[in-house]
Design a protein around this motif. Structure first.
Motif, PDB file in Angstrom:
ATOM      1  N   GLY A  14      10.728  -3.874 -26.580  1.00  0.00           N
ATOM      2  CA  GLY A  14      11.713  -4.299 -27.588  1.00  0.00           C
ATOM      3  C   GLY A  14      11.750  -3.368 -28.776  1.00  0.00           C
ATOM      4  N   VAL A  16      13.068   0.841 -30.154  1.00  0.00           N
ATOM      5  CA  VAL A  16      14.302   1.558 -30.491  1.00  0.00           C
ATOM      6  C   VAL A  16      15.225   1.649 -29.270  1.00  0.00           C
ATOM      7  CG1 VAL A  16      15.250   3.764 -31.267  1.00  0.00           C
ATOM      8  CG2 VAL A  16      13.124   2.889 -32.277  1.00  0.00           C
ATOM      9  N   ILE A  38      12.478  -8.226 -23.081  1.00  0.00           N
ATOM     10  CA  ILE A  38      11.144  -8.839 -23.147  1.00  0.00           C
ATOM     11  C   ILE A  38      10.262  -7.927 -23.982  1.00  0.00           C
ATOM     12  CG2 ILE A  38       9.161  -9.708 -21.837  1.00  0.00           C
ATOM     13  CD1 ILE A  38      10.996  -9.978 -19.405  1.00  0.00           C
ATOM     14  N   LEU A  51       8.489   2.436 -40.466  1.00  0.00           N
ATOM     15  CA  LEU A  51       7.128   1.921 -40.704  1.00  0.00           C
ATOM     16  C   LEU A  51       6.235   2.902 -41.459  1.00  0.00           C
ATOM     17  CD1 LEU A  51       6.260   0.139 -37.324  1.00  0.00           C
ATOM     18  CD2 LEU A  51       7.289  -0.844 -39.389  1.00  0.00           C
ATOM     19  N   SER A  52       6.474   4.206 -41.265  1.00  0.00           N
ATOM     20  CA  SER A  52       5.619   5.181 -41.958  1.00  0.00           C
ATOM     21  C   SER A  52       6.304   5.731 -43.202  1.00  0.00           C
ATOM     22  CB  SER A  52       5.253   6.330 -41.010  1.00  0.00           C
ATOM     23  OG  SER A  52       6.428   6.904 -40.471  1.00  0.00           O
ATOM     24  N   ILE A  96       4.065  -8.230 -20.987  1.00  0.00           N
ATOM     25  CA  ILE A  96       4.080  -8.185 -19.517  1.00  0.00           C
ATOM     26  C   ILE A  96       2.797  -7.489 -19.064  1.00  0.00           C
ATOM     27  CG2 ILE A  96       5.271  -7.174 -17.497  1.00  0.00           C
ATOM     28  CD1 ILE A  96       6.695  -9.662 -18.803  1.00  0.00           C
ATOM     29  N   GLY A 124       7.770   2.490 -24.454  1.00  0.00           N
ATOM     30  CA  GLY A 124       7.347   3.381 -25.539  1.00  0.00           C
ATOM     31  C   GLY A 124       5.931   3.922 -25.356  1.00  0.00           C
ATOM     32  N   ILE A 175       2.389  11.829 -38.318  1.00  0.00           N
ATOM     33  CA  ILE A 175       1.876  10.539 -38.814  1.00  0.00           C
ATOM     34  C   ILE A 175       0.854  10.811 -39.923  1.00  0.00           C
ATOM     35  CG2 ILE A 175       0.410   8.549 -38.194  1.00  0.00           C
ATOM     36  CD1 ILE A 175       3.114   8.033 -37.143  1.00  0.00           C
ATOM     37  N   LEU A 265       3.336   4.370 -22.364  1.00  0.00           N
ATOM     38  CA  LEU A 265       2.838   3.155 -21.695  1.00  0.00           C
ATOM     39  C   LEU A 265       3.462   3.023 -20.306  1.00  0.00           C
ATOM     40  CD1 LEU A 265       2.790   0.694 -24.719  1.00  0.00           C
ATOM     41  CD2 LEU A 265       0.847   1.332 -23.286  1.00  0.00           C
ATOM     42  N   LEU A 268       1.670  -0.006 -16.137  1.00  0.00           N
ATOM     43  CA  LEU A 268       2.179  -1.129 -15.324  1.00  0.00           C
ATOM     44  C   LEU A 268       2.839  -0.640 -14.036  1.00  0.00           C
ATOM     45  CD1 LEU A 268       3.975  -3.382 -17.977  1.00  0.00           C
ATOM     46  CD2 LEU A 268       1.951  -3.994 -16.642  1.00  0.00           C
ATOM     47  N   ILE A 296      13.638   4.800 -20.157  1.00  0.00           N
ATOM     48  CA  ILE A 296      14.317   5.379 -21.330  1.00  0.00           C
ATOM     49  C   ILE A 296      13.326   5.499 -22.491  1.00  0.00           C
ATOM     50  CG2 ILE A 296      16.655   4.625 -20.722  1.00  0.00           C
ATOM     51  CD1 ILE A 296      16.276   2.133 -22.420  1.00  0.00           C
ATOM     52  N   SER A 319      15.427   8.462 -27.970  1.00  0.00           N
ATOM     53  CA  SER A 319      15.359   7.056 -27.542  1.00  0.00           C
ATOM     54  C   SER A 319      16.737   6.418 -27.581  1.00  0.00           C
ATOM     55  CB  SER A 319      14.438   6.252 -28.464  1.00  0.00           C
ATOM     56  OG  SER A 319      13.173   6.793 -28.423  1.00  0.00           O
TER      57      SER A 319
END
Ligand SMILES: Cc1cc2nc3c(=O)[nH]c(=O)nc-3n(C[C@H](O)[C@H](O)[C@H](O)COP(=O)(O)OP(=O)(O)OC[C@H]3O[C@@H](n4cnc5c(N)ncnc54)[C@H](O)[C@@H]3O)c2cc1C
Length: 336
Positions: A14, A16, A38, A51-52, A96, A124, A175, A265, A268, A296, A319
């Motif tokens: 969930g 970008v 999800i 966020l940064s 998930i 992501g 970062i 990630l 899975l 994506i 993205s």
């Protein structure tokens, strides 16, 4: 019995890419009830780069709903109500833990099953943690990372609790640079540490890096290059107090922020889809080796025409565009 829900289209993740894909689905005329997002996160898709940056400002800090997608590219902000108006189901706070591409079933940590016809993988990246390498003391309190909004909230709480204290930033990438600046404007005494000869070595030449390093130094940020954090001291409460460097230096620290990279990630889907360069291999339409399954954003390794080779790109603009491309070019055929 485990609950089961079926959707024609599921976006897993969930962030970008998910938000921009949802907007494109709506443009292509997806019908109410056909699409679900999800996400492990508790909030609707937002522009993660905030966020940064604005999220850490000492005054007038950015907060949701201010940076929901698609505001980052100048578009309409997709508030949670937008999804319900379009009949797009936002299934939040749902991780998930199993994906079976042969039965087209995703299983959540709570044991719920979700089945689909078309899947968009948009999971992501996750941050690399120093605990992953077994660095001594790396599980102490106030050693922080930044990927999701929960991490940003922890960082904001630590900034408020330790204001005016000493901060060590581990990592010399974007970062590390952005967080050093954020901590400095929050009145911390900031030291950056990284092993490379200059900051942002993958992107900057020595000259460009020298310009930025001089700028940071003039603002009072100390930069230690060519060494790395090999351990941490903590007090009786488990709060970090010092960073031990490989060259023997010990830096006092009230707060440590680590930015040493991420990894896509993809676990899975191991063994179920073709992979390349650490990501999930796709064609130019972001379809994977499994028909009807798309990848994506950060997880996709796709043919980049400009370089005539397969590349994986961790960039917000990629993205957004990969999400739109996957939905527009291919899924539009399925919808009509
Ligand atoms: C702090 C920060 C600042 C950044 N700044 C910039 C910048 O200035 N410019 C730039 O170009 N890029 C920037 N980036 C990179 C950019 O944000 C990413 O490239 C982009 O967010 C990738 O989009 P994505 O949708 O692929 O992944 P993400 O936006 O990371 O979304 C992935 C989503 O999947 C969810 N998820 C993962 N696994 C599961 C699971 N098993 N079950 C359910 N949900 C799951 C996650 O919780 C998350 O919601 C920044 C990244 C960070 C972390």
């Amino acid at each position: 019995m485990a609950s089961e829900k079926h959707f024609k289209y599921v976006i897993l993740g969930g962030g970008v890419a998910a938000g921009y894909a949802a907007r494109e689905f709506a443009k292509q005329g997806v019908k109410p009830g056909e699409l679900a997002i999800i996400s492990k996160e508790a909030v609707a898709p937002y522009e993660r780069p905030a966020l940064s940056k604005g999220y850490l400002f000492p005054t007038n800090a950015a907060r949701l709903p201010g940076f929901y997608v698609c505001v980052g590219s100048g578009g309409e902000k997709l508030l949670p109500e937008w999804y319900s108006e379009k009949g797009i189901e936002l299934i939040l706070s749902t991780e998930i833990v199993k994906a079976d591409l042969s039965t087209k079933t995703l299983t959540s940590a709570a044991g719920a099953n979700f089945t689909y016809e078309i899947l968009l993988i948009a999971t992501g990246s996750s941050v690399i943690k120093l605990t992953d390498f077994g660095t001594q003391g790396a599980d102490s309190n106030n050693i922080l990372y930044l990927r999701e909004i929960d991490d940003a909230d922890k960082l904001v709480a630590a900034i408020q609790a330790k204001k005016g204290g000493k901060a060590v930033v581990v990592g010399g990438g974007y970062i590390g640079l952005e967080l050093s600046a954020a901590l400095k404007i929050n009145d911390f005494d900031v030291t950056m540490v990284f092993p490379e000869p200059w900051c942002m070595p993958r992107l900057f030449t020595a000259d460009i890096a020298a310009f930025y390093e001089a700028y940071y130094t003039n603002k009072g940020v100390k930069i230690l290059k060519g060494t790395l954090a090999v351990g941490f001291d903590a007090d009786a409460n488990g709060d970090v107090t010092a960073v031990k460097l490989k060259d023997g230096t010990v830096l006092e620290a009230d707060i440590v922020v680590v930015g040493v990279g991420g990894r896509p990630l993809t676990t899975l889907f191991k063994g179920q889809v073709a992979e390349e360069k650490g990501g999930i291999k796709t064609d130019a339409s972001f379809e994977t080796s499994v028909p009807g399954v798309y990848a994506i954003g950060d997880v996709a390794t796709f043919p980049l025409k400009m370089y005539n080779e397969l590349r994986r790109v961790e960039h917000v603009d990629h993205s957004r565009k990969s999400a739109e491309q996957a939905v527009k070019v291919w899924l539009s055929f399925v919808i009509y």
